[in-house]
Write a protein that holds these residues in place. Structure first.
Motif: not given
Length: 90
Positions: A27-46
């Motif tokens: 909200p301080r950055l001007g992005f409203e309407g986001i009620s939850d954020v979860r952080q994760g990891k992504r691994f791309e395997l060739e």
């Protein structure tokens, strides 16, 4: 050659301080309407060779034993892209 993606996320019942910090900052950055954020990891395997059931089982074992802490994290394994389909190049 194919790309297999392993996404790792904290289980829903596990506190996610980084996700909460991002959610509070939005909200301080001007992005409203986001009620939850979860952080994760992504691994791309060739992957060399075909991504068949045996290859996916090996990648699942890799994710379970090395990429994710299964006590606090869930993961998904999916094939994102493949250069060869039914013997023909894409």
């Amino acid at each position: 050659m194919a790309r297999v993606v392993v996404d790792v996320m904290l289980k829903p019942e596990i506190l996610d301080p980084q996700g909460q910090a991002v959610q509070r900052a939005l909200p301080r950055l001007g992005f409203e309407g986001i009620s939850d954020v979860r952080q994760g990891k992504r691994f791309e395997l060739e992957v060399d060779g075909p991504v068949d059931d045996a290859a996916l089982a090996r990648i699942h074992d890799l994710a379970e034993s090395f990429l994710a802490n299964i006590v606090i994290e869930d993961f998904t394994v999916k094939v994102e892209s493949s250069d060869v389909v039914a013997g023909a190049a894409k």
